[in-house]
Motif scaffolding. Sequence first.
Motif, PDB file in Angstrom:
ATOM      1  N   VAL A   1     -13.085  53.850  16.025  1.00 35.93           N
ATOM      2  CA  VAL A   1     -13.501  52.448  16.112  1.00 35.93           C
ATOM      3  C   VAL A   1     -14.851  52.342  16.815  1.00 35.93           C
ATOM      4  CG1 VAL A   1     -12.948  50.218  17.165  1.00 35.93           C
ATOM      5  CG2 VAL A   1     -11.181  51.508  15.965  1.00 35.93           C
ATOM      6  N   THR A   2     -15.022  53.078  17.894  1.00 34.25           N
ATOM      7  CA  THR A   2     -16.296  53.068  18.617  1.00 34.25           C
ATOM      8  C   THR A   2     -17.427  53.563  17.716  1.00 34.25           C
ATOM      9  OG1 THR A   2     -15.162  53.428  20.716  1.00 34.25           O
ATOM     10  CG2 THR A   2     -17.506  53.952  20.643  1.00 34.25           C
ATOM     11  N   ALA A   3     -17.176  54.633  16.961  1.00 36.82           N
ATOM     12  CA  ALA A   3     -18.200  55.176  16.063  1.00 36.82           C
ATOM     13  C   ALA A   3     -18.575  54.169  14.983  1.00 36.82           C
ATOM     14  CB  ALA A   3     -17.711  56.475  15.438  1.00 36.82           C
ATOM     15  N   ILE A   4     -17.592  53.487  14.428  1.00 35.24           N
ATOM     16  CA  ILE A   4     -17.880  52.489  13.390  1.00 35.24           C
ATOM     17  C   ILE A   4     -18.686  51.331  13.970  1.00 35.24           C
ATOM     18  CG2 ILE A   4     -16.801  50.669  12.006  1.00 35.24           C
ATOM     19  CD1 ILE A   4     -14.881  52.624  10.958  1.00 35.24           C
TER      20      ILE A   4
ATOM     21  N   ARG B   1      -8.989  45.670   4.536  1.00 34.46           N
ATOM     22  CA  ARG B   1      -8.911  45.822   3.079  1.00 34.46           C
ATOM     23  C   ARG B   1      -9.019  47.295   2.675  1.00 34.46           C
ATOM     24  NH1 ARG B   1     -12.161  41.155   3.302  1.00 34.46           N
ATOM     25  NH2 ARG B   1     -14.025  42.389   2.903  1.00 34.46           N
ATOM     26  N   MET B   2      -9.926  48.039   3.316  1.00 31.26           N
ATOM     27  CA  MET B   2     -10.105  49.443   2.952  1.00 31.26           C
ATOM     28  C   MET B   2      -8.892  50.274   3.360  1.00 31.26           C
ATOM     29  SD  MET B   2     -12.042  51.377   1.386  1.00 31.26           S
ATOM     30  CE  MET B   2     -12.245  53.109   1.123  1.00 31.26           C
ATOM     31  N   ALA B   3      -8.337  50.003   4.524  1.00 33.14           N
ATOM     32  CA  ALA B   3      -7.150  50.738   4.959  1.00 33.14           C
ATOM     33  C   ALA B   3      -5.992  50.496   3.999  1.00 33.14           C
ATOM     34  CB  ALA B   3      -6.770  50.336   6.376  1.00 33.14           C
ATOM     35  N   ALA B   4      -5.854  49.272   3.518  1.00 32.34           N
ATOM     36  CA  ALA B   4      -4.796  48.974   2.548  1.00 32.34           C
ATOM     37  C   ALA B   4      -5.012  49.783   1.276  1.00 32.34           C
ATOM     38  CB  ALA B   4      -4.771  47.480   2.243  1.00 32.34           C
ATOM     39  N   ARG B   5      -6.254  49.880   0.818  1.00 24.99           N
ATOM     40  CA  ARG B   5      -6.538  50.678  -0.378  1.00 24.99           C
ATOM     41  C   ARG B   5      -6.187  52.140  -0.161  1.00 24.99           C
ATOM     42  NH1 ARG B   5     -12.289  48.367  -1.792  1.00 24.99           N
ATOM     43  NH2 ARG B   5     -11.625  46.447  -2.757  1.00 24.99           N
TER      44      ARG B   5
ATOM     45  N   ASP C   1     -18.980  41.877   5.823  1.00 24.77           N
ATOM     46  CA  ASP C   1     -17.720  42.554   5.522  1.00 24.77           C
ATOM     47  C   ASP C   1     -17.782  43.296   4.190  1.00 24.77           C
ATOM     48  OD1 ASP C   1     -17.770  39.970   4.345  1.00 24.77           O
ATOM     49  OD2 ASP C   1     -15.600  40.036   4.037  1.00 24.77           O
ATOM     50  N   GLN C   2     -18.535  42.774   3.217  1.00 24.73           N
ATOM     51  CA  GLN C   2     -18.676  43.470   1.938  1.00 24.73           C
ATOM     52  C   GLN C   2     -19.533  44.726   2.082  1.00 24.73           C
ATOM     53  OE1 GLN C   2     -20.015  40.689  -1.017  1.00 24.73           O
ATOM     54  NE2 GLN C   2     -18.129  39.484  -0.910  1.00 24.73           N
ATOM     55  N   LEU C   3     -20.586  44.661   2.903  1.00 24.40           N
ATOM     56  CA  LEU C   3     -21.414  45.850   3.171  1.00 24.40           C
ATOM     57  C   LEU C   3     -20.576  46.947   3.810  1.00 24.40           C
ATOM     58  CD1 LEU C   3     -24.749  44.479   4.696  1.00 24.40           C
ATOM     59  CD2 LEU C   3     -24.472  45.696   2.555  1.00 24.40           C
ATOM     60  N   ILE C   4     -19.796  46.555   4.780  1.00 28.09           N
ATOM     61  CA  ILE C   4     -18.979  47.532   5.504  1.00 28.09           C
ATOM     62  C   ILE C   4     -17.912  48.103   4.587  1.00 28.09           C
ATOM     63  CG2 ILE C   4     -17.410  47.862   7.457  1.00 28.09           C
ATOM     64  CD1 ILE C   4     -19.029  45.497   8.801  1.00 28.09           C
ATOM     65  N   GLU C   5     -17.269  47.248   3.808  1.00 25.79           N
ATOM     66  CA  GLU C   5     -16.225  47.727   2.893  1.00 25.79           C
ATOM     67  C   GLU C   5     -16.797  48.680   1.854  1.00 25.79           C
ATOM     68  OE1 GLU C   5     -12.679  46.034   0.001  1.00 25.79           O
ATOM     69  OE2 GLU C   5     -13.941  44.630   1.083  1.00 25.79           O
TER      70      GLU C   5
ATOM     71  N   GLN D   1     -16.109  41.250  13.641  1.00 23.50           N
ATOM     72  CA  GLN D   1     -15.418  40.478  12.606  1.00 23.50           C
ATOM     73  C   GLN D   1     -15.591  41.149  11.245  1.00 23.50           C
ATOM     74  OE1 GLN D   1     -16.641  36.407  12.261  1.00 23.50           O
ATOM     75  NE2 GLN D   1     -15.136  35.957  10.679  1.00 23.50           N
ATOM     76  N   GLY D   2     -16.806  41.549  10.925  1.00 18.13           N
ATOM     77  CA  GLY D   2     -17.059  42.215   9.651  1.00 18.13           C
ATOM     78  C   GLY D   2     -16.292  43.517   9.527  1.00 18.13           C
ATOM     79  N   VAL D   3     -16.279  44.298  10.606  1.00 16.10           N
ATOM     80  CA  VAL D   3     -15.543  45.563  10.601  1.00 16.10           C
ATOM     81  C   VAL D   3     -14.055  45.308  10.436  1.00 16.10           C
ATOM     82  CG1 VAL D   3     -14.848  47.534  12.025  1.00 16.10           C
ATOM     83  CG2 VAL D   3     -17.259  46.894  11.879  1.00 16.10           C
ATOM     84  N   GLY D   4     -13.524  44.337  11.146  1.00 20.93           N
ATOM     85  CA  GLY D   4     -12.098  44.032  11.064  1.00 20.93           C
ATOM     86  C   GLY D   4     -11.660  43.643   9.661  1.00 20.93           C
TER      87      GLY D   4
END
Length: 166
Positions: A114-117, A143-147, A80-84, A135-138
């Motif tokens: 979503v499919t591309a990610i 967190r990124m969308a909130a930012r 999740d940190q890599l993705i963020e 799970q990592g993407v979610g």
Amino acid sequence: VRRVPNFRRQAGRRDEIIAAALEVFFKNGYEQGRLEDVARLSGVGKSAVLYHFGSKLGLVASVVAEHCLPAVPVGTGPADQLIEASLADPAATKVLRFVMTEQRRLPSLGRLYVTAILRRVSSWQGFDSIDAVRQGVGQAFGRMAARVLFEGYPMNDGAGNGSAAV
């Protein structure tokens, strides 16, 4: 002898068009983003854009697929940190903002994103299963969308200092 058009000879032309389209659609949105503007910014004619992508929607799909995340993850650490960290890439952030703004008008855009990610993250090494990817993407996406949503909206921290939310 038949002349080969310039846009067919340029190996990197497709990438230049995609980069120009990212700027045009991020700045103007889907409806006001014109293929002529993309063509002018990338230094080709409108016919070259249509040759490579077929339509405006095809171009948008290519922009989202290419720039949803970098080709290789940014940083190290848990999934999740890599993705963020990768979502914080300037091009990826532009795509995220574009999708969040336009998905109401283009409902298929959210699914495409979503499919591309999921495809991009699945191509990275170090993920055991599709469930780990999801799970990592979610987690990272939330967190990124909130930012992205709160960026630019100052919050009062109680001491009279305006600080950015999140």
